[in-house]
Design a protein around this motif. Sequence first.
Motif, PDB file in Angstrom:
ATOM      1  N   ILE A 166      -0.648   0.732 -23.254  1.00  0.00           N
ATOM      2  CA  ILE A 166      -1.573   1.085 -22.176  1.00  0.00           C
ATOM      3  C   ILE A 166      -1.013   2.315 -21.466  1.00  0.00           C
ATOM      4  O   ILE A 166       0.198   2.523 -21.424  1.00  0.00           O
TER       5      ILE A 166
ATOM      6  N   ALA B 212      -2.634   2.611 -16.053  1.00  0.00           N
ATOM      7  CA  ALA B 212      -2.809   1.158 -16.141  1.00  0.00           C
ATOM      8  C   ALA B 212      -1.492   0.443 -15.869  1.00  0.00           C
ATOM      9  O   ALA B 212      -1.466  -0.592 -15.191  1.00  0.00           O
TER      10      ALA B 212
ATOM     11  N   GLN C  75      -1.087   0.497 -12.111  1.00  0.00           N
ATOM     12  CA  GLN C  75      -2.007  -0.400 -11.415  1.00  0.00           C
ATOM     13  C   GLN C  75      -1.625  -1.866 -11.596  1.00  0.00           C
ATOM     14  O   GLN C  75      -1.682  -2.649 -10.652  1.00  0.00           O
ATOM     15  N   LEU C  76      -1.234  -2.224 -12.796  1.00  0.00           N
ATOM     16  CA  LEU C  76      -0.932  -3.628 -13.076  1.00  0.00           C
ATOM     17  C   LEU C  76       0.473  -4.035 -12.647  1.00  0.00           C
ATOM     18  O   LEU C  76       0.691  -5.201 -12.319  1.00  0.00           O
TER      19      LEU C  76
ATOM     20  N   ALA D  70      -6.541  -5.650 -12.277  1.00  0.00           N
ATOM     21  CA  ALA D  70      -7.269  -4.874 -13.287  1.00  0.00           C
ATOM     22  C   ALA D  70      -8.680  -4.547 -12.814  1.00  0.00           C
ATOM     23  O   ALA D  70      -9.251  -3.528 -13.214  1.00  0.00           O
TER      24      ALA D  70
END
Length: 195
Positions: free
Chosen positions: A3, A7, A10-11, A137
């Motif tokens: 990813i 991402a 963010q995660l 997400a």
Amino acid sequence: MTIDEGAQDQLFRRARTANSFTDEPVTEAHVRAIYDLVKWAPTSFNQQPLRVVLVRSPQARARLVEHMWDNNKAKTAGAPLVAVLAADTEFHHELPAQFPVFPEAKDAFFADPEVRRDSAVLNAALQVAYFLMGVRAAGLAAGPMSGFDAVGVAKEFFPDGIHRPLVVMNIGLPGENAWWDRLPRLAYDEVFASV
């Protein structure tokens, strides 16, 4: 990593526990989209012991706030959505007939309430973590808390006696001053050992 950096941020890297939220509502469509993603995440023998109560009405919210620790009352009262995530200790009734490939494991779950309860709590905790990742997400913030009277919450929201509340999670868009300072993380060598 498969990813991209955004991402990953963010995660994981920018993921924080939110302590305040905007007034923007969290819709049923948001929650369904999150669940439709995270329900596929792996658990032991694919069991699904997580049960969630979405606390939407002002009356239910007031009842929940009474069971929160003092430092969690105001943020729980003000969050756009609050979810109580619990382990169903009788989850085995929902397992498919062909579960699992190992019949002796199925017998252990059915026959031994302590094994079943421990398995429910462990696997529901995994599902709580997946749900938290799903919230992130979806571009929302989460404030997961274990600071509450679990016995009181169980009596209030799970009176059947077979559910064990694990986490109360505030959900929404982060508000002003939502983030506390992040504590340091352990280094790789402090966590991992090779044998």
